[in-house]
Design a protein around this motif. Sequence first.
Motif, PDB file in Angstrom:
ATOM      1  N   SER A  71      -2.856 -83.200 -13.573  1.00  0.00           N
ATOM      2  CA  SER A  71      -1.526 -83.102 -14.183  1.00  0.00           C
ATOM      3  C   SER A  71      -0.396 -83.154 -13.166  1.00  0.00           C
ATOM      4  O   SER A  71       0.756 -83.387 -13.536  1.00  0.00           O
ATOM      5  CB  SER A  71      -1.404 -81.798 -14.977  1.00  0.00           C
ATOM      6  OG  SER A  71      -1.579 -80.673 -14.120  1.00  0.00           O
ATOM      7  N   ASN A  73       0.843 -84.207  -8.874  1.00  0.00           N
ATOM      8  CA  ASN A  73       1.152 -85.428  -8.131  1.00  0.00           C
ATOM      9  C   ASN A  73      -0.032 -86.367  -7.968  1.00  0.00           C
ATOM     10  O   ASN A  73       0.156 -87.569  -7.798  1.00  0.00           O
ATOM     11  CB  ASN A  73       1.711 -85.069  -6.746  1.00  0.00           C
ATOM     12  CG  ASN A  73       3.165 -84.645  -6.814  1.00  0.00           C
ATOM     13  OD1 ASN A  73       3.741 -84.542  -7.891  1.00  0.00           O
ATOM     14  ND2 ASN A  73       3.762 -84.395  -5.667  1.00  0.00           N
ATOM     15  N   ARG A  76       0.474 -88.755 -10.514  1.00  0.00           N
ATOM     16  CA  ARG A  76       1.852 -89.189 -10.705  1.00  0.00           C
ATOM     17  C   ARG A  76       2.356 -89.931  -9.462  1.00  0.00           C
ATOM     18  O   ARG A  76       3.444 -89.662  -8.952  1.00  0.00           O
ATOM     19  CB  ARG A  76       2.758 -87.994 -10.995  1.00  0.00           C
ATOM     20  CG  ARG A  76       2.287 -87.108 -12.144  1.00  0.00           C
ATOM     21  CD  ARG A  76       3.202 -85.930 -12.372  1.00  0.00           C
ATOM     22  NE  ARG A  76       4.467 -86.351 -12.949  1.00  0.00           N
ATOM     23  CZ  ARG A  76       4.677 -86.531 -14.250  1.00  0.00           C
ATOM     24  NH1 ARG A  76       3.690 -86.338 -15.108  1.00  0.00           N
ATOM     25  NH2 ARG A  76       5.850 -86.899 -14.707  1.00  0.00           N
ATOM     26  N   ASN A  77       1.556 -90.877  -8.966  1.00  0.00           N
ATOM     27  CA  ASN A  77       1.936 -91.610  -7.764  1.00  0.00           C
ATOM     28  C   ASN A  77       1.681 -93.097  -7.972  1.00  0.00           C
ATOM     29  O   ASN A  77       1.250 -93.518  -9.051  1.00  0.00           O
ATOM     30  CB  ASN A  77       1.175 -91.079  -6.538  1.00  0.00           C
ATOM     31  CG  ASN A  77      -0.322 -91.194  -6.713  1.00  0.00           C
ATOM     32  OD1 ASN A  77      -0.888 -92.280  -6.598  1.00  0.00           O
ATOM     33  ND2 ASN A  77      -0.988 -90.080  -7.014  1.00  0.00           N
ATOM     34  N   GLN A 261      10.551 -91.194  -8.203  1.00  0.00           N
ATOM     35  CA  GLN A 261      10.254 -91.898  -9.441  1.00  0.00           C
ATOM     36  C   GLN A 261       9.332 -93.102  -9.185  1.00  0.00           C
ATOM     37  O   GLN A 261       9.358 -93.690  -8.111  1.00  0.00           O
ATOM     38  CB  GLN A 261      11.541 -92.387 -10.097  1.00  0.00           C
ATOM     39  CG  GLN A 261      12.508 -91.264 -10.457  1.00  0.00           C
ATOM     40  CD  GLN A 261      13.696 -91.779 -11.228  1.00  0.00           C
ATOM     41  OE1 GLN A 261      13.570 -92.267 -12.354  1.00  0.00           O
ATOM     42  NE2 GLN A 261      14.872 -91.669 -10.639  1.00  0.00           N
ATOM     43  N   GLN A 307      10.879 -83.250 -13.299  1.00  0.00           N
ATOM     44  CA  GLN A 307      10.192 -84.530 -13.176  1.00  0.00           C
ATOM     45  C   GLN A 307      10.971 -85.645 -13.868  1.00  0.00           C
ATOM     46  O   GLN A 307      10.446 -86.723 -14.104  1.00  0.00           O
ATOM     47  CB  GLN A 307       8.776 -84.427 -13.763  1.00  0.00           C
ATOM     48  CG  GLN A 307       7.865 -83.513 -12.953  1.00  0.00           C
ATOM     49  CD  GLN A 307       6.493 -83.337 -13.556  1.00  0.00           C
ATOM     50  OE1 GLN A 307       6.325 -83.366 -14.765  1.00  0.00           O
ATOM     51  NE2 GLN A 307       5.487 -83.131 -12.711  1.00  0.00           N
ATOM     52  N   TRP A 337       8.018 -92.490 -14.498  1.00  0.00           N
ATOM     53  CA  TRP A 337       7.690 -91.071 -14.385  1.00  0.00           C
ATOM     54  C   TRP A 337       8.143 -90.579 -13.010  1.00  0.00           C
ATOM     55  O   TRP A 337       8.599 -91.360 -12.174  1.00  0.00           O
ATOM     56  CB  TRP A 337       6.190 -90.850 -14.572  1.00  0.00           C
ATOM     57  CG  TRP A 337       5.327 -91.512 -13.537  1.00  0.00           C
ATOM     58  CD1 TRP A 337       4.842 -90.961 -12.387  1.00  0.00           C
ATOM     59  CD2 TRP A 337       4.862 -92.874 -13.545  1.00  0.00           C
ATOM     60  NE1 TRP A 337       4.102 -91.881 -11.684  1.00  0.00           N
ATOM     61  CE2 TRP A 337       4.098 -93.063 -12.367  1.00  0.00           C
ATOM     62  CE3 TRP A 337       5.020 -93.943 -14.428  1.00  0.00           C
ATOM     63  CZ2 TRP A 337       3.496 -94.279 -12.058  1.00  0.00           C
ATOM     64  CZ3 TRP A 337       4.411 -95.146 -14.116  1.00  0.00           C
ATOM     65  CH2 TRP A 337       3.655 -95.308 -12.945  1.00  0.00           C
ATOM     66  N   GLY A 339       7.300 -87.589  -9.699  1.00  0.00           N
ATOM     67  CA  GLY A 339       6.509 -86.543  -9.062  1.00  0.00           C
ATOM     68  C   GLY A 339       7.393 -85.782  -8.097  1.00  0.00           C
ATOM     69  O   GLY A 339       8.372 -86.322  -7.578  1.00  0.00           O
TER      70      GLY A 339
END
Length: 419
Positions: A71, A73, A76-77, A261, A307, A337, A339
């Motif tokens: 959930s 980083n 989220r990369n 982002q 975020q 999205w 991080g």
Amino acid sequence: MAKGYSIFSLARHAMRPSEPWPEAWAKPEPKSSYDVIIIGGGGHGLATAYYLAKNHGVKNIAVLEKSYIGSGNVGRNTTLIRSNYMIGGNTAFFEHSMKLWEGLSHELNFNCMVSHRGQMILAVSPGQVDAFARRGNTMRLNGIDAELLDRNEVMKELPYLDYSKEARFPIYGAIHQPRAGTVRHDAVAWGYARAASQLGVHIIENCEVSAIIKDGDKVVGVETSRGKILSNKIGIAVAGHTSHVAAMAGLRLPVESHILQAFVTEPVKPIIHHVVSWGAELFYLSQSDKGGMVFGGHIDGFNTYTQRGQFHRIQNVMECATTLLPFMSRMRLLRHWGGIQDMTPDGSPFICKTPIYGLYLNGGWCYQGFKATPASGTTFAHTIANDQEHELNKCFALDRFEKGKELDEYGIGNWSYKQ
């Protein structure tokens, strides 16, 4: 192949869709105490727990994740891996990580979808060509692969760029690292989680740490949303919230948190076969296996723990994309999205002991966290198990600013695209 994941199992579940898949990792209730607690169930925390169990024989380990695995980083990369660094400590560290990436799917018995498609960093001035030549020579002297390409060679490899006389930023050449590429970020989290769980590591999700308990100048445990858990060794590996968690133990870190982002377009047929970065601005792009263009740029220039990014950065990144690759102006943006990044003064991380006995720190990764995952896990595990830094992470100490031993990766590493 692990039990439950054979070709026959795939066929069985295809024929009987109502039968649930076996869980990839166990979900035990937390015990009252552990030999080691890792705060943070992202890539670095899971890798650390795995290598503690595998390389150092530490079996009584808990990984505490405030939400669910993947959930943060690690999920989220932009999935990039590379080792094209110039600073002494970073060259050896990230090349070690690259070598671990090369065998990671076999190591974890889990397809991490490692793709060594190569990274091209484009030079937009003669001065940048000279800077890239210096970088490439440094890399090759350290045993890292690097090639310097002229304009014609770039045109052959990347024919879709704007090479016209009207191009705002003419392309003079590029530096190419053939072994760089991408890795499926979710698979990294799942692979490490499953492998660690098979070695007896307790992965405890929905378990937020609210306090670090100390006895004098040493740690003895943590307070969590699922009760008190005791341990004499605690590792912090929480990505963008490093300052918050460290403050629970009374530490004030030289770290700022910013949002970075990332973006992905609608899928199209394969056209981008490398990771492409740009010398005119910090911009990087690759095409995913699904066909979407995955790309990003600079952090938003203000401190935040949200975020949700700002429109001016979205505009800046879109301008980079359409200037470098004009065909992207006709593509639809599917989603974006953010991080949370721990930004240090010199652009390099911390993997070290802290002034508090039994408390260890892994954070401050700036733009470099995902690509460092395997090396971070191996060296942090060594540091915790032996209460002593590994040779590869000695330079990532908290006191390096006091001693004048900064690793200025802003000036020579990530931001060298702007030289």
